[in-house]
Design a protein around this motif. Structure first.
Motif, short mmCIF file in Angstrom:
data_model
loop_
_atom_site.label_atom_id
_atom_site.label_comp_id
_atom_site.label_asym_id
_atom_site.label_seq_id
_atom_site.Cartn_x
_atom_site.Cartn_y
_atom_site.Cartn_z
N VAL A 20 -5.19 2.91 1.85
CA VAL A 20 -5.80 1.76 1.26
C VAL A 20 -6.09 0.78 2.19
CG1 VAL A 20 -3.69 0.72 0.47
CG2 VAL A 20 -5.95 0.10 -0.88
N ARG A 21 -7.42 0.17 2.04
CA ARG A 21 -7.73 -0.65 3.26
C ARG A 21 -7.87 -2.02 2.18
NH1 ARG A 21 -10.03 0.53 7.92
NH2 ARG A 21 -11.62 -0.93 7.69
N ILE A 105 -4.64 -4.42 11.42
CA ILE A 105 -3.50 -3.93 11.85
C ILE A 105 -3.20 -2.65 10.62
CG2 ILE A 105 -2.09 -5.52 10.43
CD1 ILE A 105 -0.09 -5.59 12.39
N ARG A 106 -2.44 -1.82 11.01
CA ARG A 106 -2.13 -0.91 10.26
C ARG A 106 -0.59 -0.67 10.08
NH1 ARG A 106 -4.38 5.52 9.76
NH2 ARG A 106 -5.95 4.35 8.79
N THR A 124 9.65 12.19 -0.53
CA THR A 124 9.01 10.81 -0.36
C THR A 124 7.64 11.08 0.01
OG1 THR A 124 9.53 11.41 2.16
CG2 THR A 124 11.36 10.16 1.12
N ALA A 125 6.88 10.00 0.07
CA ALA A 125 5.48 9.73 0.41
C ALA A 125 5.32 8.74 1.22
CB ALA A 125 4.72 9.89 -1.11
N THR A 126 4.21 8.75 1.81
CA THR A 126 3.65 7.72 2.72
C THR A 126 2.43 6.87 2.36
OG1 THR A 126 4.83 8.60 4.80
CG2 THR A 126 3.26 7.01 5.18
N LEU A 127 2.49 5.72 2.11
CA LEU A 127 1.09 5.08 2.03
C LEU A 127 0.78 4.32 3.51
CD1 LEU A 127 -1.09 3.60 0.06
CD2 LEU A 127 0.60 1.74 -0.04
N HIS A 128 -0.44 4.62 3.75
CA HIS A 128 -1.27 4.20 5.12
C HIS A 128 -1.92 2.83 4.47
CE1 HIS A 128 -0.07 7.52 7.45
NE2 HIS A 128 -0.12 8.15 6.34
N LEU A 129 -1.59 1.92 5.23
CA LEU A 129 -2.07 0.71 4.66
C LEU A 129 -2.89 -0.27 5.82
CD1 LEU A 129 -2.18 -1.94 2.42
CD2 LEU A 129 -0.09 -2.58 3.40
N ASP A 130 -4.16 -0.31 5.75
CA ASP A 130 -5.04 -0.93 6.50
C ASP A 130 -5.14 -2.34 6.31
OD1 ASP A 130 -5.36 0.89 8.42
OD2 ASP A 130 -6.95 1.66 7.21
N ILE A 131 -4.86 -3.40 6.89
CA ILE A 131 -4.99 -5.04 6.56
C ILE A 131 -6.36 -5.34 7.42
CG2 ILE A 131 -3.99 -7.00 6.17
CD1 ILE A 131 -1.33 -5.40 6.13
#
Length: 458
Positions: A20-21, A105-106, A124-131
């Motif tokens: 999610v961005r 920043i990620r 488990t899962a991973t959320l990649h977060l772009d800010i």
């Protein structure tokens, strides 16, 4: 090769709804840098501290931890998180330097999913977060894409009333000296453009927020470039443009600004955002007066005209991401007493009401909250004539300890009489001291996180 691999990975993450961005914007001094620094800091401390009770994944102990990752867009400057933390955690804490360009920043957030489809794949899962941080003033330029030079110029002259007209006088005087049909004089265009830029900057200094073009006051890497050297002038649609004239050059530069600056920003950045938070400082305009307050409301309306609304199904998210959640956040809630927080939210709702109606019609989720990204004061009560009065206590920017009751925040849009009768006393404070191993003190950043990414951590 690495860039292509990263793009493929981003595509896969998006297809699994694990990317999610989030775009962060706001007009100058709204607190974007402080907010992003705090948000990153809170998430990085989730494995060792329980500082986010309003974020359900953290409260339920499903949020395992977070780490920083290299950002995928190598053409965008990295958000200066480490520099900001050094300023905040120095011997005398100071607010971090504001950013004046796009930065990013990620983070990778590891969590225990509750959705059956994700649980079947892994525990488990991973959320990649772009800010992504970008100046709100740049967003004010997007309407220019639908305006010819003549229409834009007319809109600028129509705004010249009251304080704006007074501030524009040096530029308007210089405008009388130019012959638009004469052979182009780059020197004269540069000088008058500078006076127009000075006028826009003076508007901002006086608390007026609607400025166009936005890049003139926050030029970033374009400072000094001819594409930022044009200005409005009074012409009609029938005015014949003489080839090689001053007017021809003004129109050419405006067109170049539309295509190479505004449209490029939309394509490269804005059209890729999934969710948006708009930070609003309601307190400074309350302090400045009626004109400043109403000008901010008009600027917020302009901001909202630029958004591409709509809920995203999976295919749309893969190929044409759309903003499906918008959050308006009233910042600096710690600069008023807690009993005024509800009024602060109500006032913000009134300010963005027209935008809210449009977004609701488009079936977009929108909300308003109050928060303090990094706490600067402590709240309490003081005795006053035998009565207990709410107050806040902190250290001013000048280094003086102060206890004050700032006053009541109106819960509706105030009329001009509000400032004549009482007004509002805003005092700016330094951030509170914090230990290097502790998360930054905040108010409701966890509630903001729950709204922006809570559904992605399920």
């Amino acid at each position: 090769m690495k860039s292509i691999k990263q793009e493929v990975n981003d595509f896969l993450y998006r297809s699994m709804d694990s990317h999610v961005r989030i775009a962060v914007t706001g007009l100058s001094r709204a607190g974007k840098t402080a907010f992003i620094t705090s948000l990153v800091n809170q998430l990085l401390h989730t494995s060792t501290h329980q500082q986010l009770p309003l974020l359900s994944a953290a409260r339920d102990k499903r949020l395992i931890g977070a780490k920083r990752e290299p950002q995928s867009n190598m053409m965008v400057p990295r958000f200066a998180y480490d520099d900001a933390m050094m300023q905040l955690q120095g011997a005398e804490p100071n607010w971090p330097e504001p950013t004046r360009d796009v930065s990013e920043i990620r983070l990778a957030l590891k969590y225990k999913p509750t959705k059956r489809t994700k649980k079947l794949i892994s525990s488990t899962a991973t959320l990649h977060l772009d800010i992504i941080d970008y100046p709100g003033e740049w967003l004010l330029d997007l309407p220019l894409l639908d305006m010819e030079f003549e229409a834009w110029a007319e809109s600028q002259f129509a705004a010249l009333k009251g304080l704006r007209l007074e501030l524009a006088k040096p530029w308007l005087d210089a405008l009388q000296t130019i012959d638009l049909d004469a052979e182009v004089s780059e020197q004269q265009l540069q000088e008058i453009s500078q006076l127009y830029t000075d006028y826009l900057k003076a508007c901002k200094d006086q608390g007026l927020h609607w400025v166009q073009p936005g890049r003139f006051v926050l030029p970033g890497e374009l400072e000094g470039a001819p594409v930022l050297q044009f200005f409005p002038c009074r012409i009609t649609d029938e005015h014949k443009v003489v080839r090689g004239s001053n007017l021809a050059m003004l129109k050419a530069r405006y067109h170049e600004y539309q295509t190479k600056v505004v449209k490029a920003f939309y394509k490269q950045h804005f059209s890729t955002f999934d969710r948006q938070i708009i930070l609003v400082d309601c307190l400074q305009p309350l302090n400045a007066g009626y004109d400043s307050f109403m000008d901010m409301r008009a600027a917020l309306e302009q901001l909202m005209h630029s958004f591409k609304y709509g809920r995203s199904n999976l295919l749309k998210r893969l190929f044409a991401p759309r903003i499906d959640k918008i959050l308006f956040a009233a910042t600096k809630a710690d600069h008023v007493t807690p009993d005024q927080h509800a009024n602060l939210v109500s006032l913000l709702q009134q300010m963005v009401h027209p935008a809210w109606q449009t977004a609701s019609f488009e079936n977009i989720e929108i909300s308003c909250m109050s928060m303090a990204s990094i706490q600067a004061t402590q709240s309490g009560f003081i005795a006053n004539n035998g009565k207990s009065t709410p107050a806040i206590q902190g250290t001013t920017l000048a280094g003086d300890a102060m206890t004050v009751y700032p006053g009541e925040v109106p819960n509706k849009l105030p009329s001009a009489a509000y400032w004549q009768k009482q007004g509002f006393e805003f005092t700016a404070f330094r951030p509170m001291s914090s230990h290097h191993d502790e998360p930054l003190p905040h108010i409701r950043v966890d509630k903001v996180l729950e709204y922006l990414i809570g559904d992605k951590l399920k």
